[in-house]
Each structure stands twice: as structure tokens, then as C-alpha cells.
Design a protein around this motif. Structure first.
Motif, PDB file in Angstrom:
ATOM      1  N   ASN A  19     -33.028 -96.666 120.022  1.00 24.75           N
ATOM      2  CA  ASN A  19     -33.028 -95.560 120.971  1.00 24.75           C
ATOM      3  C   ASN A  19     -32.688 -94.227 120.308  1.00 24.75           C
ATOM      4  OD1 ASN A  19     -33.315 -94.518 123.646  1.00 24.75           O
ATOM      5  ND2 ASN A  19     -31.081 -94.517 123.873  1.00 24.75           N
ATOM      6  N   ARG A  20     -33.428 -93.926 119.229  1.00 26.46           N
ATOM      7  CA  ARG A  20     -33.335 -92.594 118.605  1.00 26.46           C
ATOM      8  C   ARG A  20     -34.730 -91.973 118.573  1.00 26.46           C
ATOM      9  NH1 ARG A  20     -30.944 -91.768 112.978  1.00 26.46           N
ATOM     10  NH2 ARG A  20     -30.232 -89.775 113.823  1.00 26.46           N
ATOM     11  N   PRO A  21     -35.391 -91.842 119.713  1.00 28.45           N
ATOM     12  CA  PRO A  21     -36.788 -91.374 119.697  1.00 28.45           C
ATOM     13  C   PRO A  21     -36.958 -89.997 119.083  1.00 28.45           C
ATOM     14  CG  PRO A  21     -35.876 -91.320 121.923  1.00 28.45           C
ATOM     15  CD  PRO A  21     -34.905 -92.081 121.079  1.00 28.45           C
ATOM     16  N   ASP A  22     -35.924 -89.134 119.221  1.00 28.86           N
ATOM     17  CA  ASP A  22     -36.005 -87.785 118.658  1.00 28.86           C
ATOM     18  C   ASP A  22     -35.987 -87.802 117.136  1.00 28.86           C
ATOM     19  OD1 ASP A  22     -33.360 -88.756 119.050  1.00 28.86           O
ATOM     20  OD2 ASP A  22     -32.567 -86.775 118.555  1.00 28.86           O
ATOM     21  N   LYS A  23     -35.468 -88.885 116.556  1.00 24.61           N
ATOM     22  CA  LYS A  23     -35.426 -89.048 115.096  1.00 24.61           C
ATOM     23  C   LYS A  23     -36.402 -90.135 114.642  1.00 24.61           C
ATOM     24  CE  LYS A  23     -31.943 -86.167 114.472  1.00 24.61           C
ATOM     25  NZ  LYS A  23     -32.091 -84.894 113.715  1.00 24.61           N
ATOM     26  N   ARG A  24     -37.363 -90.462 115.483  1.00 23.81           N
ATOM     27  CA  ARG A  24     -38.354 -91.508 115.188  1.00 23.81           C
ATOM     28  C   ARG A  24     -37.661 -92.827 114.820  1.00 23.81           C
ATOM     29  NH1 ARG A  24     -43.408 -90.043 114.707  1.00 23.81           N
ATOM     30  NH2 ARG A  24     -43.927 -91.477 113.009  1.00 23.81           N
ATOM     31  N   ASN A  25     -36.525 -93.059 115.475  1.00 22.94           N
ATOM     32  CA  ASN A  25     -35.741 -94.283 115.278  1.00 22.94           C
ATOM     33  C   ASN A  25     -35.405 -94.544 113.811  1.00 22.94           C
ATOM     34  OD1 ASN A  25     -35.648 -95.093 118.110  1.00 22.94           O
ATOM     35  ND2 ASN A  25     -37.850 -95.392 117.887  1.00 22.94           N
ATOM     36  N   GLY A  57     -39.931 -94.286 122.179  1.00 18.78           N
ATOM     37  CA  GLY A  57     -40.566 -93.190 121.463  1.00 18.78           C
ATOM     38  C   GLY A  57     -41.862 -93.586 120.787  1.00 18.78           C
ATOM     39  N   ASP A  58     -42.336 -92.709 119.901  1.00 24.87           N
ATOM     40  CA  ASP A  58     -43.647 -92.878 119.272  1.00 24.87           C
ATOM     41  C   ASP A  58     -43.632 -93.766 118.039  1.00 24.87           C
ATOM     42  OD1 ASP A  58     -44.744 -91.149 121.159  1.00 24.87           O
ATOM     43  OD2 ASP A  58     -44.351 -89.373 119.930  1.00 24.87           O
ATOM     44  N   ASP A  65     -32.906 -92.131 107.780  1.00 26.25           N
ATOM     45  CA  ASP A  65     -32.603 -90.844 108.363  1.00 26.25           C
ATOM     46  C   ASP A  65     -32.395 -89.791 107.263  1.00 26.25           C
ATOM     47  OD1 ASP A  65     -29.972 -89.078 109.276  1.00 26.25           O
ATOM     48  OD2 ASP A  65     -31.419 -89.377 110.888  1.00 26.25           O
TER      49      ASP A  65
END
Length: 258
Positions: A19-25, A57-58, A65
Motif C-alpha cells: 500500500n505505497r501506490p504513490d511510491k509505486r510500492n 496502484g499501477d 525506494d
């Protein structure tokens, strides 16, 4: 702050969601730790028979990271060993988990993200999904995952994809024997659920556990020794000039001339 890993159970299926979609997990120490805890929770949960690993996410997971990569440049050898062992614990927890783990890959699964999918027992992917162990392109090495990859693909394929660091689509991953199923994005939720439910309803839980143990304990009896060697190699490479050059170029978005 929203959890980096979500955990839910329905119909004896535990769903563990990156659940880190903003960081592309992308993987960092906290996400790795939270994932490990979620899998341990699923193993101890009497209401769970099968686990599905997926992502919001995508991307399934785009690898390490950026802040994590920056930190690695300053780690001591001992810190790198400890960090590598955290990832090793996640991988071995999934690999030896007494329950079946299904990966639902949608979007990119790159570097550590590809490794995470590789460890799972069954892998579904969408046609648009891309895979790749791209570590060599930034002066790194896919040390830990190589120990598991060799049990799924032959040496010729392993050398090709690990040495070139190329990315490839789900159709090619299926040909490589890396994944099990390619399913349209509109259908993948349903297909994964149907597969998981069929295991829950048609197979003995004890038989699933023992069969998985039989496979993991006989297919590679030297795995633990290989992982120890890989962990040391991982830490040593992080101290190399090529790694430092590769990470600096990657972070600065500069072309690397090897």
C-alpha cells in the motif's frame, strides 16, 4: 498515516496488499518489516488457508525506494549485512510459510519487486505486467533472489535475465516458467479468487502444507547455505565502487557509462 501493508481475510483467503501506490510500492526497511509481520500473522491465523499477495496502484513493486538507496551509500558493512538479512527473512518467511501464497502481479515487478513475486508459490500476472532483475544496470547484484530463481527457470534463462538486466512482459515470463498464468486485468481478481477458493474447498489444508514442505525441503537442500553466501555477497557489492557509481547516477538520473 495509512499502513504500508493491508491485511484482510474472507472465505479463508488472507489478502496482503502493498500500500505505497504513490511510491509505486517501492521496498524500504519498514515495508519489508511490515510484510514479514503480515505473512507471519497469516501463518498463525486459524481462519486462513491460502494467502494472496497483491498491490494497490499501477505497479506491483518497482524495486528499492529512492531514499532507501540513498541510505545504502552510507551504510557500513555490518549495517548492510543486517539490512540484507531483513530481506532474507521476508523471502524465507514466504518460501517456507506453511500455507500457499499466490502473487497477483499487476503492473511492473522490477528488481526487488520481481524477487518478491518470484518467491511466491503461484503467480498470476496481467499481459501488461513487466518483470526484470535490473540490478546489474546500477552496479548491484540480485543475490538473494537468484537462489530461488534457479529453482524456477533453467541456468540458460537465469543467466540471460540476470546478466542483461532486461525487462520482459508476462507472456515471456510464462515462457521462462517464471509465472503460472497470464490473465486480463479485468478478470484477474476473479481468477485469483477462484483459484484460491478451489484450493480451500478441494484440498486438505494439512496436505497443502506438507506438500509445500516436501517441495521446499527437497528441491534445494542447500538453500540456507546458498542464502548465507548470497547475503555476504550482497553486502560486499554494496561497498564496491561500481555500486556507488551506479546508485549516484541512478539518483541523479544520469546515463551510466560502464
Amino acid at each position: 498515516m495509512e499502513s504500508l501493508v493491508l491485511y484482510s481475510v474472507q472465505d479463508r483467503i488472507a489478502t496482503i496488499t502493498l500500500n505505497r501506490p504513490d511510491k509505486r510500492n517501492a521496498l524500504n526497511p519498514q515495508l519489508i518489516s511490515d510484510l514479514t509481520e503480515a505473512f507471519i500473522q497469516s501463518a498463525e491465523d486459524d481462519l486462513v488457508k491460502v494467502i494472496v499477495l497483491k498491490a494497490n496502484g499501477d505497479a506491483f513493486s518497482a524495486g528499492a525506494d529512492l531514499e532507501y538507496l540513498q541510505q545504502l551509500q552510507h551504510n557500513s558493512f555490518e549495517e548492510n549485512v543486517a539490512d540484507t538479512n531483513r530481506l532474507k527473512k521476508l523471502f524465507t518467511t514466504i518460501y517456507y510459510l506453511p500455507k500457499i501464497v499466490i502473487a497477483q502481479v499487476e503492473g511492473h515487478a522490477i528488481a526487488g519487486g520481481c524477487g518478491l513475486a518470484t518467491i511466491c508459490d503461484i503467480i498470476f500476472a496481467t499481459p501488461e505486467s513487466n518483470f526484470g532483475y535490473t540490478e546489474v544496470k546500477i552496479g548491484f547484484v540480485p543475490a538473494l533472489v537468484s537462489c530461488f530463481l534457479m529453482q524456477k527457470v533453467n541456468e540458460t534463462v537465469a543467466k540471460e535475465i540476470l546478466l542483461t538486466g532486461k525487462t520482459f512482459d508476462a507472456a515471456q515470463a510464462l515462457k521462462y516458467n517464471l509465472i503460472n498464468f497470464v490473465t486480463n486485468s479485468a478478470d484477474i481478481d476473479q481468477k485469483v479468487t477462484e483459484f484460491a477458493l478451489s484450493l480451500c474447498r478441494e484440498s486438505s489444508g494439512n496436505s497443502l502444507m506438507v506438500t509445500k514442505q516436501l517441495i521446499t525441503q527437497t528441491i534445494n537442500p542447500t538453500l540456507e547455505r546458498s542464502l548465507e553466501t548470497a547475503a555476504q555477497i550482497n553486502a560486499l557489492v554494496r561497498d564496491s565502487n561500481d555500486f556507488k557509481k551506479g546508485i549516484a547516477s541512478f539518483l541523479n538520473k544520469e546515463k551510466i557509462n560502464w
